[in-house]
Design a protein around this motif. Structure first.
Motif, PDB file in Angstrom:
ATOM      1  N   GLY A  94       0.795  -1.090   0.171  1.00 15.99           N
ATOM      2  CA  GLY A  94      -0.143  -0.086  -0.025  1.00 15.99           C
ATOM      3  C   GLY A  94       0.734   1.344  -0.051  1.00 15.99           C
ATOM      4  O   GLY A  94       0.583   2.039  -0.848  1.00 15.99           O
ATOM      5  N   ALA A  95       1.870   1.423   0.807  1.00 18.57           N
ATOM      6  CA  ALA A  95       2.538   2.400   0.605  1.00 18.57           C
ATOM      7  C   ALA A  95       3.392   2.787  -0.372  1.00 18.57           C
ATOM      8  O   ALA A  95       3.469   3.821  -0.910  1.00 18.57           O
ATOM      9  CB  ALA A  95       4.029   2.262   2.058  1.00 18.57           C
ATOM     10  N   ALA A  96       3.908   1.725  -1.022  1.00 18.82           N
ATOM     11  CA  ALA A  96       4.460   1.804  -2.505  1.00 18.82           C
ATOM     12  C   ALA A  96       3.765   2.387  -3.475  1.00 18.82           C
ATOM     13  O   ALA A  96       3.918   3.280  -4.180  1.00 18.82           O
ATOM     14  CB  ALA A  96       5.226   0.386  -2.971  1.00 18.82           C
ATOM     15  N   ALA A  97       2.310   1.849  -3.570  1.00 21.66           N
ATOM     16  CA  ALA A  97       1.227   2.059  -4.407  1.00 21.66           C
ATOM     17  C   ALA A  97       1.105   3.771  -4.190  1.00 21.66           C
ATOM     18  O   ALA A  97       0.819   4.465  -5.276  1.00 21.66           O
ATOM     19  CB  ALA A  97       0.124   1.334  -4.126  1.00 21.66           C
ATOM     20  N   VAL A  98       0.891   4.041  -2.938  1.00 20.51           N
ATOM     21  CA  VAL A  98       0.401   5.567  -2.633  1.00 20.51           C
ATOM     22  C   VAL A  98       1.353   6.372  -3.326  1.00 20.51           C
ATOM     23  O   VAL A  98       1.044   7.498  -3.652  1.00 20.51           O
ATOM     24  CB  VAL A  98       0.111   5.840  -1.116  1.00 20.51           C
ATOM     25  CG1 VAL A  98       0.238   7.211  -0.943  1.00 20.51           C
ATOM     26  CG2 VAL A  98      -0.854   5.102  -0.578  1.00 20.51           C
ATOM     27  N   VAL A  99       2.799   6.107  -3.189  1.00 21.84           N
ATOM     28  CA  VAL A  99       3.615   7.360  -3.251  1.00 21.84           C
ATOM     29  C   VAL A  99       4.157   6.992  -5.168  1.00 21.84           C
ATOM     30  O   VAL A  99       4.557   7.950  -5.904  1.00 21.84           O
ATOM     31  CB  VAL A  99       5.116   7.175  -2.806  1.00 21.84           C
ATOM     32  CG1 VAL A  99       4.656   7.494  -1.461  1.00 21.84           C
ATOM     33  CG2 VAL A  99       5.535   5.770  -2.950  1.00 21.84           C
ATOM     34  N   ILE A 100       3.606   5.913  -5.740  1.00 19.64           N
ATOM     35  CA  ILE A 100       4.078   5.766  -7.155  1.00 19.64           C
ATOM     36  C   ILE A 100       2.770   5.910  -7.896  1.00 19.64           C
ATOM     37  O   ILE A 100       3.141   6.696  -9.225  1.00 19.64           O
ATOM     38  CB  ILE A 100       4.623   4.270  -7.364  1.00 19.64           C
ATOM     39  CG1 ILE A 100       6.090   4.076  -6.715  1.00 19.64           C
ATOM     40  CG2 ILE A 100       4.753   3.916  -8.978  1.00 19.64           C
ATOM     41  CD1 ILE A 100       6.998   4.880  -7.517  1.00 19.64           C
ATOM     42  N   LEU A 101       1.567   5.108  -7.826  1.00 15.30           N
ATOM     43  CA  LEU A 101       0.589   5.484  -8.796  1.00 15.30           C
ATOM     44  C   LEU A 101       0.038   6.746  -9.241  1.00 15.30           C
ATOM     45  O   LEU A 101      -0.222   6.963 -10.285  1.00 15.30           O
ATOM     46  CB  LEU A 101      -0.535   4.420  -8.327  1.00 15.30           C
ATOM     47  CG  LEU A 101      -0.276   3.131  -8.057  1.00 15.30           C
ATOM     48  CD1 LEU A 101      -1.541   2.380  -7.464  1.00 15.30           C
ATOM     49  CD2 LEU A 101       0.291   2.241  -9.519  1.00 15.30           C
ATOM     50  N   PRO A 102       0.240   7.810  -8.088  1.00 12.11           N
ATOM     51  CA  PRO A 102      -0.503   9.094  -8.873  1.00 12.11           C
ATOM     52  C   PRO A 102       0.321   9.742  -9.671  1.00 12.11           C
ATOM     53  O   PRO A 102      -0.035  10.058 -10.553  1.00 12.11           O
ATOM     54  CB  PRO A 102      -0.349  10.040  -7.372  1.00 12.11           C
ATOM     55  CG  PRO A 102      -0.496   8.846  -6.175  1.00 12.11           C
ATOM     56  CD  PRO A 102       0.302   7.569  -6.955  1.00 12.11           C
ATOM     57  N   PHE A 103       1.918   9.445  -9.735  1.00 20.74           N
ATOM     58  CA  PHE A 103       2.756  10.008 -10.561  1.00 20.74           C
ATOM     59  C   PHE A 103       2.679   9.003 -11.819  1.00 20.74           C
ATOM     60  O   PHE A 103       2.733   9.583 -12.836  1.00 20.74           O
ATOM     61  CB  PHE A 103       4.118   9.928 -10.106  1.00 20.74           C
ATOM     62  CG  PHE A 103       4.407  11.139  -9.312  1.00 20.74           C
ATOM     63  CD1 PHE A 103       4.643  12.526  -9.553  1.00 20.74           C
ATOM     64  CD2 PHE A 103       4.184  11.052  -7.749  1.00 20.74           C
ATOM     65  CE1 PHE A 103       4.766  13.373  -8.541  1.00 20.74           C
ATOM     66  CE2 PHE A 103       4.295  11.989  -6.953  1.00 20.74           C
ATOM     67  CZ  PHE A 103       4.951  12.979  -7.266  1.00 20.74           C
ATOM     68  N   TYR A 104       2.513   7.799 -11.669  1.00 16.47           N
ATOM     69  CA  TYR A 104       2.545   6.771 -13.029  1.00 16.47           C
ATOM     70  C   TYR A 104       1.221   7.082 -13.753  1.00 16.47           C
ATOM     71  O   TYR A 104       1.124   7.371 -14.743  1.00 16.47           O
ATOM     72  CB  TYR A 104       2.303   5.383 -12.539  1.00 16.47           C
ATOM     73  CG  TYR A 104       2.032   4.479 -13.607  1.00 16.47           C
ATOM     74  CD1 TYR A 104       2.960   4.114 -14.520  1.00 16.47           C
ATOM     75  CD2 TYR A 104       0.890   3.976 -13.779  1.00 16.47           C
ATOM     76  CE1 TYR A 104       2.709   3.226 -15.429  1.00 16.47           C
ATOM     77  CE2 TYR A 104       0.512   3.193 -14.712  1.00 16.47           C
ATOM     78  CZ  TYR A 104       1.387   2.593 -15.595  1.00 16.47           C
ATOM     79  OH  TYR A 104       1.243   1.834 -16.710  1.00 16.47           O
ATOM     80  N   PHE A 105       0.008   7.349 -13.047  1.00 19.02           N
ATOM     81  CA  PHE A 105      -1.223   7.613 -13.783  1.00 19.02           C
ATOM     82  C   PHE A 105      -1.619   8.977 -14.184  1.00 19.02           C
ATOM     83  O   PHE A 105      -2.106   9.311 -15.140  1.00 19.02           O
ATOM     84  CB  PHE A 105      -2.559   7.311 -13.176  1.00 19.02           C
ATOM     85  CG  PHE A 105      -2.702   5.835 -12.733  1.00 19.02           C
ATOM     86  CD1 PHE A 105      -2.940   4.767 -13.999  1.00 19.02           C
ATOM     87  CD2 PHE A 105      -2.589   5.113 -11.600  1.00 19.02           C
ATOM     88  CE1 PHE A 105      -2.931   3.650 -13.787  1.00 19.02           C
ATOM     89  CE2 PHE A 105      -2.730   3.835 -11.255  1.00 19.02           C
ATOM     90  CZ  PHE A 105      -2.770   2.951 -12.850  1.00 19.02           C
TER      91      PHE A 105
END
Length: 402
Positions: free
Chosen positions: A275-286
Motif C-alpha cells: 500500500g505504501a509503495a502504491a500511494v507514492v508511485i501510482l499518482p505519478f504513474y497515472f
C-alpha cells in the motif's frame, strides 16, 4: 550466519576495527578537498568541525562519564554543520543532478508533471554524448525529465522551499538516518557504526553533488530501526524504500522475506508495504504513464556506456574486453538477491545485509556506478552492524497480535 548476538569479545573486536577505520577516515577528511566545485567557505572551519567529530568519537570510545550521553549528539551536530558548510561553499555545482532536481521541484510546485519537462544542457555539445543518449539532445536542451522515482523528489521539496536548496533536505535526512543507526540498539557498536558513516571520506562530496542516496540511506535506517521494534510500521517504510531508487527494487526478495519475520502480523505487513509503495508511485504513474516509464524505467537502459564507471565492466572495457550492458548488473543483482536468502538470517541485520550485498553486486557489474552508489552500500552495511543485537539482546521484539 553468525550467532544470534554479539559476544563480549565480538563486540570488542568490531569496536576496535571501526575505531581504526574512523581514525583513518578522519585523517582523509583533514587532508583531502571535501568538494569539487568549492567557490567560497573557509577550510579552517571545515577542518575544525572534522576535528570536533574526532574528539567526540574519542570521548565516546574512552567512556568519559561526564559526557557519556553527549558525545553522539555532538557528532551529529558537527556533521550537520559540515553539511551546511559544503552546501554554502558550493552553491552551484556543475552537475545535471542539481539542475534536474530544481527544475522538477519547481514544476511540481506549479502543479506541472515533473516527468514531462526538459532540462538545460549544461555540458555543451562536446561532452553531451558522454552523459546522454545523442537522440535526447536538441541544441541547448536535453529531453530528459526527472529520472528518479517520486519519493526522492517529494522528500527533497522541504529544503528547496524553506532554505532555497533541496540539498538541505538530503543533509537533514542523512543526519537523521545516522541518528537512527546510532540509536537502533543500546551500546557503543551502533553509535560507532553511525560514526563510520558520518566520517566516510566522500560523504560531503555526495552532499555537494546533490545525489539522492542520502534519502535512500535514511529510509533504510528508518526501516531497520522500526523493524527491531514493530513490523507493520517497518513494512510501510520498506515499501517506500523499495520504490525510492530503481536499483532498490532488486532488494524485493529481502523485503518479502522480511514480511515473515514475525508470523503473527505478516498479512498486515504485506498490505502495509504494498500500500505504501502504491500511494507514492501510482499518482505519478497515472498522471502520464508513458512519461513516467520513459524517465524512471527505460531511460536507465538507454544511457551511454560509461568507461569511467567504478565497476568491473568499465575495467573490462578499458582493457579491450568489450562493452557490457545493463544485463550484467541485473543478473548479478538477481543472483545475489537469491544467494542472500540462504546466507543471511531473517532479522533486521540480515535484511540490511541483503540490501547491501545485492546492490553492491549490481554496482560492481554495472555500466554506471559511481561514488554515490557505493556510499549507499556503506550506509546499508552500517545499518546491518547497528542492527545486530548486543550481548543479552534479542534479534527482534515479539509482536502483539494487531
Amino acid at each position: 550466519r553468525l550467532p544470534a548476538a554479539w559476544s563480549q569479545r565480538g563486540s570488542f573486536v568490531i569496536c576496535a576495527v571501526m575505531a581504526a577505520a574512523i581514525a583513518w577516515q578522519i585523517a582523509e577528511l583533514l587532508t583531502a578537498r571535501p568538494g569539487f566545485y568549492l567557490t567560497r567557505g573557509n577550510l579552517v572551519q571545515f577542518k575544525a568541525a572534522v576535528g570536533l567529530q574526532g574528539i567526540a568519537i574519542a570521548t565516546g570510545l574512552l567512556r568519559v562519564a561526564v559526557v557519556k550521553r553527549l558525545w553522539f549528539p555532538t557528532l551529529l551536530a558537527a556533521s550537520l554543520f559540515l553539511g551546511t558548510w559544503i552546501i554554502k561553499a558550493s552553491p552551484t555545482p556543475a552537475i545535471d543532478v542539481v539542475v534536474v532536481h530544481k527544475d522538477a521541484i519547481e514544476a511540481l510546485l506549479r502543479k506541472q508533471n515533473p516527468y514531462r519537462i526538459s532540462i538545460q544542457n549544461i555540458y555543451g555539445a562536446a561532452d553531451s554524448n558522454t552523459f546522454y543518449n545523442p537522440g535526447a539532445v536538441f541544441g541547448q536542451r536535453v529531453m530528459i525529465a526527472y529520472p528518479y522515482p517520486p519519493p526522492s523528489l517529494l522528500l527533497a521539496i522541504p529544503g528547496h522551499v524553506l532554505l532555497g536548496d533541496y540539498r538541505y533536505s538530503e543533509l537533514a535526512l542523512l543526519v537523521i538516518g545516522a541518528a537512527l543507526i546510532g540509536y537502533a540498539r543500546r551500546g557503543l557498536v551502533p553509535k560507532l557504526a553511525a560514526a563510520l558513516l558520518l566520517t566516510t571520506p566522500r560523504i560531503w562530496f555526495v552532499i555537494e553533488q546533490g545525489w539522492t542516496e542520502p534519502i535512500a540511506i535514511f529510509l533504510l535506517a528508518l526501516a531497520v530501526f522500526l523493524l527491531i521494534r514493530q513490523s507493520i510500521p517497518a513494512a510501510l517504510v520498506t515499501g517506500v524504500l523499495l520504490v525510492s531508487k530503481q536499483y532498490l527494487g532488486f532488494a524485493g526478495l529481502a523485503a518479502v522475506r522480511q514480511v515473515f519475520m514475525r508470523t503473527r502480523s505478516w498479512r498486515w505487513s504485506a498490505m502495509a508495504g504494498v500500500g505504501a509503495a502504491a500511494v507514492v508511485i501510482l499518482p505519478f504513474y497515472f498522471w502520464h504513464e508513458n512519461a513516467f516509464m520513459r524517465n524512471v524505467v527505460w531511460l536507465q537502459t538507454l544511457e551511454p556506456f560509461r568507461p569511467d564507471s567504478l565497476s568491473l565492466l568499465s575495467w573490462a572495457a578499458r582493457n579491450g574486453y568489450g562493452n557490457g550492458s545493463y544485463v550484467w548488473a541485473v543478473g548479478a543483482a538477481v543472483a545475489m538477491a537469491v544467494l542472500t536468502l540462504v546466507t543471511t538470517r531473517n532479522t533486521p541485520s540480515g535484511f540490511a545485509s541483503a540490501v547491501a550485498l545485492t546492490t553492491f553486486a549490481m554496482f560492481v557489474f554495472g555500466s554506471k556506478a559511481f561514488c554515490n552508489y557505493y556510499f549507499f552500500v556503506i550506509g546499508a552495511l552500517c545499518c546491518a552492524i547497528a542492527a545486530w543485537p548486543g550481548p543479552g539482546e534479542q534479534d527482534v521484539v515479539i509482536d502483539h497480535r494487531p
